[in-house]
Motif scaffolding. Structure first.
Motif, PDB file in Angstrom:
ATOM      1  N   LYS A  65      -3.429  -4.521  -0.009  1.00  0.00           N
ATOM      2  CA  LYS A  65      -4.121  -5.258   1.051  1.00  0.00           C
ATOM      3  C   LYS A  65      -4.613  -6.547   0.219  1.00  0.00           C
ATOM      4  O   LYS A  65      -4.162  -7.564  -0.150  1.00  0.00           O
ATOM      5  CB  LYS A  65      -5.224  -4.657   1.763  1.00  0.00           C
ATOM      6  N   GLN A  74      -7.233  -0.183   1.876  1.00  0.00           N
ATOM      7  CA  GLN A  74      -8.422  -0.946   2.696  1.00  0.00           C
ATOM      8  C   GLN A  74      -9.522  -1.237   2.254  1.00  0.00           C
ATOM      9  O   GLN A  74     -10.213  -2.036   2.395  1.00  0.00           O
ATOM     10  CB  GLN A  74      -8.156  -0.446   4.252  1.00  0.00           C
ATOM     11  N   GLU A  98      -7.500   2.800   9.600  1.00  0.00           N
ATOM     12  CA  GLU A  98      -6.658   2.734  10.734  1.00  0.00           C
ATOM     13  C   GLU A  98      -7.046   3.954  11.755  1.00  0.00           C
ATOM     14  O   GLU A  98      -6.825   4.131  12.754  1.00  0.00           O
ATOM     15  CB  GLU A  98      -5.083   3.175  10.475  1.00  0.00           C
ATOM     16  N   GLY A 113       0.789  -1.159   0.058  1.00  0.00           N
ATOM     17  CA  GLY A 113      -0.041  -0.319  -0.081  1.00  0.00           C
ATOM     18  C   GLY A 113       0.856   1.207  -0.101  1.00  0.00           C
ATOM     19  O   GLY A 113       0.639   2.106  -0.604  1.00  0.00           O
ATOM     20  N   HIS A 159      -1.482   6.573   5.383  1.00  0.00           N
ATOM     21  CA  HIS A 159      -1.112   6.385   4.006  1.00  0.00           C
ATOM     22  C   HIS A 159      -0.167   5.416   4.008  1.00  0.00           C
ATOM     23  O   HIS A 159       0.485   5.218   2.953  1.00  0.00           O
ATOM     24  CB  HIS A 159      -1.252   7.542   3.374  1.00  0.00           C
TER      25      HIS A 159
HETATM   26  C1  LIG Z   1      -5.678   3.345   3.779  1.00  0.00           C
HETATM   27  C2  LIG Z   1      -4.192   2.647   3.845  1.00  0.00           C
HETATM   28  N1  LIG Z   1      -3.187   3.269   3.059  1.00  0.00           N
HETATM   29  C3  LIG Z   1      -1.972   2.609   3.139  1.00  0.00           C
HETATM   30  C4  LIG Z   1      -1.583   1.582   3.987  1.00  0.00           C
HETATM   31  C5  LIG Z   1      -0.241   1.018   3.929  1.00  0.00           C
HETATM   32  O1  LIG Z   1      -0.249  -0.163   3.304  1.00  0.00           O
HETATM   33  P1  LIG Z   1       0.956  -1.221   3.282  1.00  0.00           P
HETATM   34  O2  LIG Z   1       1.080  -1.676   5.088  1.00  0.00           O
HETATM   35  O3  LIG Z   1       0.633  -2.370   2.542  1.00  0.00           O
HETATM   36  O4  LIG Z   1       2.152  -0.432   2.982  1.00  0.00           O
HETATM   37  C6  LIG Z   1      -2.792   0.994   4.821  1.00  0.00           C
HETATM   38  C7  LIG Z   1      -2.320  -0.224   5.545  1.00  0.00           C
HETATM   39  O5  LIG Z   1      -3.031  -0.428   6.663  1.00  0.00           O
HETATM   40  C8  LIG Z   1      -3.994   1.418   4.715  1.00  0.00           C
HETATM   41  O6  LIG Z   1      -5.003   1.160   5.649  1.00  0.00           O
END
Ligand SMILES: Cc1ncc(COP(=O)(O)O)c(C=O)c1O
Length: 388
Positions: free
Chosen positions: A249, A223, A192, A102, A136
């Motif tokens: 995800k 998400q 989150e 992400g 993010h």
């Molecule tokens: C909305 C959102 N953006 C970005 C991320 C980051 O993703 P990653 O942990 O795969 O880097 C997350 C992870 O929880 C998220 O929920």
């Protein structure tokens, strides 16, 4: 030394972990080293969208492992082409950049937004508006973009060029959307940050003001995407399609995969040499992604996600300890009246149910393939804990 001791001796302690060693899984259940099974209402962490080791998904992934596991992005693979075509067909986007997570998908979106603006308007139009309480990612740029002070520690200096606006505050948005801004980045449902859904009027205003000023909208659907809310993308609930949408995800059913989707306006921004990732678009991940996408577009699948979400929400709303329920589809935040969410998660683990938290709420992200019987099994444990 047992697994947890060995793990803690050699793996950095950057997570607060629960004492569960996941050995294998099938469907919505995983099993620990002692053979005890758990029903997983978190689907990993929103990743195992088809549950554990779904047969068709596993067949597709294993077949790809035996064909070709990886090649350089200097060459082409059919499976990457097929997955890109499928994602674009389902979402209505024009093109995609593949990465592995992400945070990386958001890094890509940030680079595209800044370069789009630089190519068209030159320097000093690089600011990106993000929302207070957003999340993010964990790289320096995505931490800088994240609108929560708790993440702006230790790793100084963070990147400049991110301006925070309070979610759903139109006046705040208007006062900050000036001619230094190249993009507004939002989560339709802040995950989150506490499973908070943006309101329609705010989303409408973001899109309207951005269209007037040629400012890009970036939807972080890491998400919320890939069917989690009962639509392929959560933007569909708002009748909106951002210029750039990021996904990760659940997109490949539990294999590392991130995607940055762009409309026609942004498709040509990244030119050869401006961005890349060694493993981005890895054939195994693409095979997993293709299997997930095929399931999501199969007849009635997304409708069933929405129906199951309704069952879950209705049952939860009847529980005396539940103050409110937030989120969309199978992305559910539960605000409690008296109990502490962390304590509930620990008790549930002891009783064989895996849950998540988001700030002070209990968060549910069950596999999209969960049956109503399995929902009932998990809820029986959860409601029992909440009402005891
Ligand atoms: C909305 C959102 N953006 C970005 C991320 C980051 O993703 P990653 O942990 O795969 O880097 C997350 C992870 O929880 C998220 O929920």
């Amino acid at each position: 030394m047992n697994t947890i001791e060995k793990f803690n001796k050699h793996v950095m302690q950057s997570y607060g972990r629960y004492p569960l060693v996941v050995q294998n899984g099938e469907g919505q259940h995983c099993t620990d080293e002692n053979g005890r099974t758990y029903i997983d209402f978190g689907s990993g962490i929103g990743t195992n969208s088809l549950g554990y080791c779904d047969e068709k998904w596993a067949d597709a992934v294993c077949a790809q492992v035996r064909k070709v596991q990886h090649t350089s992005n200097y060459y082409y693979t059919a499976v990457q082409a097929e997955f890109a075509e499928k994602l674009c067909n389902i979402s209505g986007y024009d093109s995609v950049f593949f990465c592995n997570s992400g945070a990386e998908a958001n890094e890509c979106a940030i680079k595209i937004a800044r370069k789009y603006s630089f190519d068209k308007y030159g320097k000093n139009r690089h600011n990106i508006i993000t929302l207070v309480n957003s999340f993010h990612g964990r790289t320096i740029a995505t931490l800088s973009a994240t609108g929560q002070d708790v993440f702006h520690n230790y790793f100084f200096p963070f990147l400049e060029g991110f301006v925070n606006v309070t979610a759903n505050d139109i006046d705040d948005l208007k006062s900050k959307l000036d001619d230094t801004v190249c993009a507004v980045m939002l989560e339709y449902v802040q995950g989150e940050g506490g499973v908070n859904v943006l309101n329609q009027e705010f989303v409408d205003t973001v899109y309207q003001l951005c269209a007037e000023k040629d400012v890009l909208v970036i939807a972080d659907e890491i998400q919320t995407g890939a069917g989690r809310t009962g639509k392929f993308l959560a933007g569909e609930h708002f009748g909106k399609k951002a210029d750039i949408t990021t996904m990760a995800k659940g997109i490949a059913g539990g294999i590392p995969m991130g995607a940055c989707l762009t409309n026609e306006k942004c498709s040509g921004v990244l030119t050869a040499g401006t961005h890349g990732s060694t493993f981005g678009g890895n054939p195994i991940a693409c095979a997993g992604g293709l299997a997930v996408a095929e399931r999501l577009e199969s007849d009635g699948f997304l409708e069933s996600v929405a129906e199951k979400a309704e069952i879950l929400r209705k049952r939860l709303s009847e529980c005396s300890e539940v103050k409110s329920i937030s989120g969309l589809g199978l992305m559910i935040g539960i605000e409690l009246k008296t109990k502490n969410a962390g304590d509930v998660v620990k008790k549930a683990l002891d009783r064989g149910l895996l849950l998540l938290t988001a700030k002070t709420k209990v968060r549910l992200l069950p596999p999209l393939t969960i049956s109503s019987g399995e929902i009932g099994d998990g809820l029986e444990i959860l409601i029992d804990i909440l009402e005891e």
